[in-house]
Motif scaffolding. Structure first.
Motif, short mmCIF file in Angstrom:
data_model
loop_
_atom_site.label_atom_id
_atom_site.label_comp_id
_atom_site.label_asym_id
_atom_site.label_seq_id
_atom_site.Cartn_x
_atom_site.Cartn_y
_atom_site.Cartn_z
N CYS A 106 0.80 -1.22 0.00
CA CYS A 106 0.00 0.00 0.00
C CYS A 106 0.84 1.28 0.00
O CYS A 106 0.27 2.38 0.02
CB CYS A 106 -0.93 0.00 1.21
N LEU A 109 -0.08 4.14 -2.32
CA LEU A 109 -1.26 4.90 -1.90
C LEU A 109 -0.92 5.88 -0.79
O LEU A 109 -1.50 6.97 -0.70
CB LEU A 109 -2.37 3.95 -1.44
N VAL A 162 -4.19 -0.26 -5.43
CA VAL A 162 -5.64 -0.17 -5.27
C VAL A 162 -6.26 -1.56 -5.24
O VAL A 162 -7.14 -1.86 -4.41
CB VAL A 162 -6.27 0.68 -6.40
N CYS A 165 -5.18 -3.34 -1.75
CA CYS A 165 -5.39 -2.69 -0.45
C CYS A 165 -6.84 -2.33 -0.18
O CYS A 165 -7.12 -1.34 0.51
CB CYS A 165 -4.51 -1.45 -0.35
N GLY A 168 -7.85 -1.58 3.29
CA GLY A 168 -7.29 -0.38 3.89
C GLY A 168 -5.88 -0.54 4.42
O GLY A 168 -5.28 -1.61 4.37
N TYR A 180 -6.74 4.70 6.26
CA TYR A 180 -7.46 4.75 4.99
C TYR A 180 -8.12 3.39 4.78
O TYR A 180 -7.43 2.38 4.66
CB TYR A 180 -6.50 5.07 3.85
N ARG A 181 -9.44 3.36 4.75
CA ARG A 181 -10.16 2.09 4.62
C ARG A 181 -11.07 2.12 3.39
O ARG A 181 -11.32 3.17 2.81
CB ARG A 181 -10.97 1.80 5.88
N VAL A 183 -10.75 1.02 0.26
CA VAL A 183 -10.13 1.51 -0.97
C VAL A 183 -10.82 0.82 -2.16
O VAL A 183 -10.80 -0.41 -2.26
CB VAL A 183 -8.62 1.21 -0.98
N LYS A 184 -11.43 1.61 -3.03
CA LYS A 184 -12.20 1.03 -4.14
C LYS A 184 -11.90 1.77 -5.44
O LYS A 184 -11.97 3.00 -5.49
CB LYS A 184 -13.70 1.12 -3.87
N TRP A 198 -9.76 6.18 -7.56
CA TRP A 198 -10.28 5.37 -6.47
C TRP A 198 -10.83 6.26 -5.36
O TRP A 198 -10.56 7.46 -5.31
CB TRP A 198 -9.21 4.43 -5.91
N THR A 199 -11.63 5.64 -4.51
CA THR A 199 -12.15 6.32 -3.33
C THR A 199 -11.66 5.59 -2.10
O THR A 199 -11.34 4.40 -2.13
CB THR A 199 -13.69 6.36 -3.33
N THR A 200 -11.63 6.32 -0.99
CA THR A 200 -11.25 5.73 0.29
C THR A 200 -11.87 6.59 1.38
O THR A 200 -12.26 7.74 1.13
CB THR A 200 -9.72 5.66 0.45
#
Length: 255
Positions: A106, A109, A162, A165, A168, A180-181, A183-184, A198-200
């Motif tokens: 990760c 990120l 991404v 992870c 997160g 950070y959880r 993760v999409k 991605w979003t988190t």
């Protein structure tokens, strides 16, 4: 220009999310440091102090020469109607440096949340963007220069991270830690050569906020865009398409 936002949590807490959003929180927080009636300096420069006056500090050393094309690729006030753009620099409450992830996979990120998108960046210029259309929406935009092979590796590593992870990770910088959880990967179209989005959900000091990140490669340049809503931490935020489009347009024109 002033943007008014009603916070559900102190603004400084957002800055404790490791190096998150650079100057964008200040730009979107309702803080207006310019004199009444004056338009903010698009380059964020402070007024020069007269040198040689009694008690005046010594003139600062000349700044390092900047990559002119990189500066030309950065957004400035007036580029986007309905947005306030600032180059005053990073939020002073945010820690310096590159966050360190608790999971090796990760680390890309975590890096993207730092002062520059990746340690291999030669130079990075940053902008904070506050929306006058959507109160509280704050976006950080940066453009970095790389060797083209390194720029390609940045995007490749982010895609891998991404995918690896999703549950997160934790990142720490200057003894401050953020989580950070969720993760999409999310679809996002740009005019760049490669895009990863991605979003988190970022959490620090008990405050959680959904964050949207978009990283785009154009040749040897890497654009990083991050968005969150500082007026309502529980609301999802997306990088406005018009910001991404304008940023990529300027990168291409600057060469």
């Amino acid at each position: 220009m002033r943007i008014t936002a009603r916070f559900t949590a102190p603004a400084t807490r957002f800055a404790l999310l490791p190096a998150l959003l650079l100057g964008a929180v200040a730009c979107g927080s309702g803080t207006d440091t310019s004199a009444p009636g004056k338009t903010p300096d698009p380059k964020g420069s402070a007024a020069a102090r007269p040198s040689g006056a009694p008690g005046a500090p010594a003139a600062p050393a000349a700044p390092k020469a900047k990559d002119a094309s990189l500066e030309g690729a950065a957004l400035v006030q007036g580029d986007l109607a309905g947005y306030q753009i600032s180059a005053q620099g990073k939020n002073p409450n945010a820690p310096d440096g590159q966050p360190q992830a608790d999971k090796k996979a990760c680390q890309p990120l975590a890096d993207i949340m730092g002062d520059k998108p990746d340690p291999a960046a030669h130079e990075t210029v940053n902008r904070g963007i506050g929306s006058q259309k959507q109160v509280g929406l704050a976006v950080s935009a940066s453009v970095s220069s790389y060797a083209e092979a390194e720029a390609k590796r940045v995007v490749a590593r982010l895609r891998e991270a991404v995918a690896a992870c999703g549950t997160g990770f934790t990142a720490t910088v200057e003894k401050q830690t953020g989580r950070y959880r969720d993760v999409k990967a999310v679809p996002y179209k740009t005019a760049g050569e490669e895009t990863v989005s991605w979003t988190t959900t970022a959490t620090a000091e008990g405050v959680s906020a959904p964050v949207h990140l978009v990283v785009v490669r154009q040749g040897d340049r890497v654009v990083r865009l991050m968005a969150l809503n500082v007026a309502a931490a529980d609301q999802k935020a997306l990088v406005p398409q018009e910001i991404a489009d304008k940023q990529l347009e300027k990168v291409k024109k600057a060469g």
